[in-house]
Design a protein around this motif. Structure first.
Motif, mmCIF file in Angstrom:
data_model
loop_
_atom_site.group_PDB
_atom_site.id
_atom_site.type_symbol
_atom_site.label_atom_id
_atom_site.label_comp_id
_atom_site.label_asym_id
_atom_site.label_seq_id
_atom_site.Cartn_x
_atom_site.Cartn_y
_atom_site.Cartn_z
ATOM 1 N N ASN A 60 13.704 17.479 -69.291
ATOM 2 C CA ASN A 60 12.526 16.726 -69.736
ATOM 3 C C ASN A 60 12.928 15.506 -70.560
ATOM 4 O O ASN A 60 12.362 14.421 -70.393
ATOM 5 C CB ASN A 60 11.587 17.624 -70.541
ATOM 6 C CG ASN A 60 10.935 18.678 -69.688
ATOM 7 O OD1 ASN A 60 10.724 18.484 -68.493
ATOM 8 N ND2 ASN A 60 10.640 19.814 -70.271
ATOM 9 N N TRP A 61 13.902 15.685 -71.460
ATOM 10 C CA TRP A 61 14.345 14.571 -72.288
ATOM 11 C C TRP A 61 14.982 13.493 -71.431
ATOM 12 O O TRP A 61 14.696 12.305 -71.591
ATOM 13 C CB TRP A 61 15.324 15.059 -73.358
ATOM 14 C CG TRP A 61 15.668 13.992 -74.347
ATOM 15 C CD1 TRP A 61 15.003 13.698 -75.492
ATOM 16 C CD2 TRP A 61 16.744 13.046 -74.250
ATOM 17 N NE1 TRP A 61 15.604 12.632 -76.124
ATOM 18 C CE2 TRP A 61 16.675 12.223 -75.382
ATOM 19 C CE3 TRP A 61 17.758 12.830 -73.334
ATOM 20 C CZ2 TRP A 61 17.579 11.189 -75.612
ATOM 21 C CZ3 TRP A 61 18.651 11.797 -73.562
ATOM 22 C CH2 TRP A 61 18.558 10.991 -74.697
ATOM 23 N N LEU A 62 15.859 13.901 -70.523
ATOM 24 C CA LEU A 62 16.543 12.931 -69.666
ATOM 25 C C LEU A 62 15.560 12.195 -68.759
ATOM 26 O O LEU A 62 15.667 10.984 -68.575
ATOM 27 C CB LEU A 62 17.613 13.630 -68.828
ATOM 28 C CG LEU A 62 18.830 14.143 -69.607
ATOM 29 C CD1 LEU A 62 19.677 15.055 -68.738
ATOM 30 C CD2 LEU A 62 19.647 12.998 -70.158
ATOM 31 N N LYS A 64 12.609 11.363 -69.302
ATOM 32 C CA LYS A 64 11.832 10.385 -70.069
ATOM 33 C C LYS A 64 12.677 9.256 -70.650
ATOM 34 O O LYS A 64 12.146 8.191 -70.949
ATOM 35 C CB LYS A 64 11.117 11.085 -71.230
ATOM 36 C CG LYS A 64 10.024 12.014 -70.813
ATOM 37 C CD LYS A 64 9.414 12.696 -72.021
ATOM 38 C CE LYS A 64 8.430 13.765 -71.601
ATOM 39 N NZ LYS A 64 7.942 14.524 -72.752
ATOM 40 N N ASN A 65 13.978 9.488 -70.831
ATOM 41 C CA ASN A 65 14.763 8.569 -71.645
ATOM 42 C C ASN A 65 15.932 7.856 -70.977
ATOM 43 O O ASN A 65 16.564 7.026 -71.620
ATOM 44 C CB ASN A 65 15.314 9.310 -72.873
ATOM 45 C CG ASN A 65 14.209 9.700 -73.808
ATOM 46 O OD1 ASN A 65 13.589 8.858 -74.430
ATOM 47 N ND2 ASN A 65 13.929 10.992 -73.891
ATOM 48 N N ILE A 66 16.252 8.173 -69.748
ATOM 49 C CA ILE A 66 17.410 7.511 -69.135
ATOM 50 C C ILE A 66 17.005 6.774 -67.857
ATOM 51 O O ILE A 66 16.016 7.129 -67.218
ATOM 52 C CB ILE A 66 18.547 8.500 -68.822
ATOM 53 C CG1 ILE A 66 18.176 9.452 -67.684
ATOM 54 C CG2 ILE A 66 18.959 9.270 -70.063
ATOM 55 C CD1 ILE A 66 19.346 10.215 -67.110
ATOM 56 N N TRP A 84 25.155 11.533 -69.090
ATOM 57 C CA TRP A 84 23.896 11.541 -69.834
ATOM 58 C C TRP A 84 23.588 12.941 -70.344
ATOM 59 O O TRP A 84 23.066 13.111 -71.450
ATOM 60 C CB TRP A 84 22.746 11.027 -68.963
ATOM 61 C CG TRP A 84 22.647 9.542 -68.965
ATOM 62 C CD1 TRP A 84 22.912 8.704 -67.925
ATOM 63 C CD2 TRP A 84 22.268 8.706 -70.064
ATOM 64 N NE1 TRP A 84 22.715 7.399 -68.305
ATOM 65 C CE2 TRP A 84 22.318 7.376 -69.610
ATOM 66 C CE3 TRP A 84 21.888 8.954 -71.370
ATOM 67 C CZ2 TRP A 84 22.001 6.292 -70.423
ATOM 68 C CZ3 TRP A 84 21.567 7.872 -72.181
ATOM 69 C CH2 TRP A 84 21.629 6.572 -71.706
ATOM 70 N N CYS A 88 23.068 14.725 -74.564
ATOM 71 C CA CYS A 88 22.062 15.593 -75.194
ATOM 72 C C CYS A 88 22.697 16.590 -76.152
ATOM 73 O O CYS A 88 22.044 17.114 -77.035
ATOM 74 C CB CYS A 88 21.284 16.376 -74.135
ATOM 75 S SG CYS A 88 20.237 15.374 -73.103
ATOM 76 N N LEU A 96 22.870 9.504 -81.984
ATOM 77 C CA LEU A 96 21.465 9.613 -82.350
ATOM 78 C C LEU A 96 21.275 9.718 -83.861
ATOM 79 O O LEU A 96 20.164 9.881 -84.334
ATOM 80 C CB LEU A 96 20.843 10.843 -81.668
ATOM 81 C CG LEU A 96 20.756 10.765 -80.148
ATOM 82 C CD1 LEU A 96 20.319 12.095 -79.570
ATOM 83 C CD2 LEU A 96 19.791 9.671 -79.714
#
Length: 102
Positions: A60-62, A64-66, A84, A88, A96
């Protein structure tokens, strides 16, 4: 005559802007290859330590963010998503600002 030209230009501009905004909402590349890669990486990771972004949230994070990436060379594509994916975990924490030193 000048008003007609200006009105036509404005109407055309509005249609163009509406078309562009609609086009930007569609993805050009599929998330399927990202999902398959992340599922594979998660399956081979024991995750003895919970990272900044746990494995179950990595996809989910990837997503949205990459930037997505596709190419004919599947090894290169897997390396791209792996790099990538490790971002995380512990590798990504300093970038980060999540690691305290000292």
């Amino acid at each position: 005559m000048k008003r007609v030209i200006i009105s036509g230009f404005i109407a055309g501009l509005l249609v163009f802007m509406a078309t562009i905004s609609h086009a930007q909402q569609k993805r050009l590349l599929s998330l399927d290859k990202l999902k398959a890669s992340v599922d594979y990486f998660n399956s081979i990771d024991t995750e003895t330590v919970k990272n900044f972004i746990p494995n179950e949230q990595a996809y989910n994070w990837l997503a949205k963010n990459i930037p997505l990436f596709e190419c004919p060379d599947s090894a290169l594509q897997k390396i791209y998503y792996y790099r990538w994916w490790i971002f995380c975990g512990p590798v990504g924490r300093p970038a980060l600002g999540r690691t305290k030193i000292g």
